[in-house]
Design an enzyme around this catalytic site. Structure first.
Site, mmCIF file in Angstrom:
data_model
loop_
_atom_site.group_PDB
_atom_site.id
_atom_site.type_symbol
_atom_site.label_atom_id
_atom_site.label_comp_id
_atom_site.label_asym_id
_atom_site.label_seq_id
_atom_site.Cartn_x
_atom_site.Cartn_y
_atom_site.Cartn_z
ATOM 1 N N ASP A 1 0.857 -1.181 0.000
ATOM 2 C CA ASP A 1 0.000 0.000 0.000
ATOM 3 C C ASP A 1 0.901 1.240 0.000
ATOM 4 O O ASP A 1 1.722 1.407 0.907
ATOM 5 C CB ASP A 1 -0.855 -0.046 1.278
ATOM 6 N N ASP B 1 -5.730 7.650 -5.343
ATOM 7 C CA ASP B 1 -5.958 9.061 -5.006
ATOM 8 C C ASP B 1 -6.790 9.163 -3.716
ATOM 9 O O ASP B 1 -6.428 9.885 -2.779
ATOM 10 C CB ASP B 1 -6.700 9.700 -6.189
ATOM 11 N N TYR C 1 -8.321 4.504 -15.135
ATOM 12 C CA TYR C 1 -7.994 5.058 -16.455
ATOM 13 C C TYR C 1 -7.692 3.990 -17.510
ATOM 14 O O TYR C 1 -7.474 4.318 -18.683
ATOM 15 C CB TYR C 1 -6.844 6.068 -16.348
#
Ligand code: ADP
Length: 179
Positions: free
Chosen positions: A18, A42, A129
Site C-alpha cells: 500500500d 488518489d 484510467y
C-alpha cells in the site's frame, strides 16, 4: 498486504503493498486534472494524509495530464506527495504513451528539484484510467531507469503494486529491461 516481496533490477525496486504506508521522502499520486481527489490510489492517499492535503490541492487549482505538482504529505509517513495526472486510455492513438512517460519524467524532475532521495510510485493510469497494464509497466520501467541515471542522488525508486497482477506485469518489464 505487506511489503514482504521485493524485486530489484538495480534501478528500481518493486514491492507488493500500500503506497500510503511507504516510508520514503515522496510518494506519487495518480491524480485527476482537478486534483480534488477521486477513487483508487488518489482516495487512499487523501484519506491517509488528512484534510489539509485537499485544502492545499484546491489552492493549486488543477494539473494538466502528463504534468506533476508537489505538496506536503501531512499525516502520511512520506514528507511529500507528488501529484501527477495519467492519461485516460482511449485506444492508444491519443498520445497516451507519451503522456504516461511524461508523468514519470515530470514526477522525477520535481523530486530532484525538491531534494528527494527516495520515492514510491503507484501504477499510474492502469486502474480507473484503463491503460493496458503490460504496456504501462514497460513505459514506467524505461522512464524510471532513465531518471535513475539522470538523478543519481535519488537512491530509492520504488514501484508499489497493489495487486498480484500488477506485481507480475512490473516484474516482467523489469526483467526484460535487464537483458
Ligand atoms: P488511474 O486513475 O491513474 O488509473 P487508480 O487509482 O484507479 O488510478 O489506479 C492506479 C493503480 O493504483 C491501480 O493499479 C490500483 O490498483 C492502484 N492502487 C489503488 N490503491 C492503492 C494503494 N493504496 N497503494 C498502491 N496502489 C494502489
Amino acid at each position: 498486504m505487506d511489503d514482504h516481496e521485493l524485486f530489484d533490477n538495480g534501478y528500481t525496486q518493486l514491492v507488493l503493498g500500500d503506497i500510503t504506508r511507504q516510508r520514503v521522502d515522496a510518494i506519487v499520486n495518480a491524480a485527476n486534472t482537478s486534483l480534488l481527489g477521486g477513487g483508487g490510489v488518489d482516495g487512499a492517499i487523501h484519506r491517509a494524509a488528512g484534510h489539509r492535503l485537499m485544502e492545499t490541492c484546491r489552492r493549486i487549482g488543477g494539473c494538466p495530464t502528463g504534468e506533476a505538482r508537489i505538496t506536503p504529505g501531512f499525516n502520511l509517513p512520506a514528507h511529500y506527495v507528488i501529484h501527477t495526472v495519467g492519461p485516460i486510455w482511449r485506444g492508444g492513438d491519443h498520445d497516451e504513451d507519451r503522456l504516461l512517460a511524461s508523468c514519470y519524467r515530470n514526477s522525477m524532475r520535481i523530486a530532484h528539484e525538491n531534494g528527494v532521495r527516495s520515492i514510491a510510485f503507484p501504477s499510474i493510469s492502469t486502474g480507473i484510467y484503463q491503460f493496458p497494464l503490460e504496456r504501462a509497466a514497460r513505459i514506467a520501467v524505461e522512464e524510471l531507469q532513465e531518471a535513475a541515471e539522470r538523478y543519481p542522488e535519488i537512491k530509492v525508486i520504488r514501484v508499489v503494486a497493489f495487486s498480484r497482477e500488477t506485481w507480475d506485469a512490473y516484474e516482467h518489464a523489469m526483467e526484460e529491461s535487464i537483458d
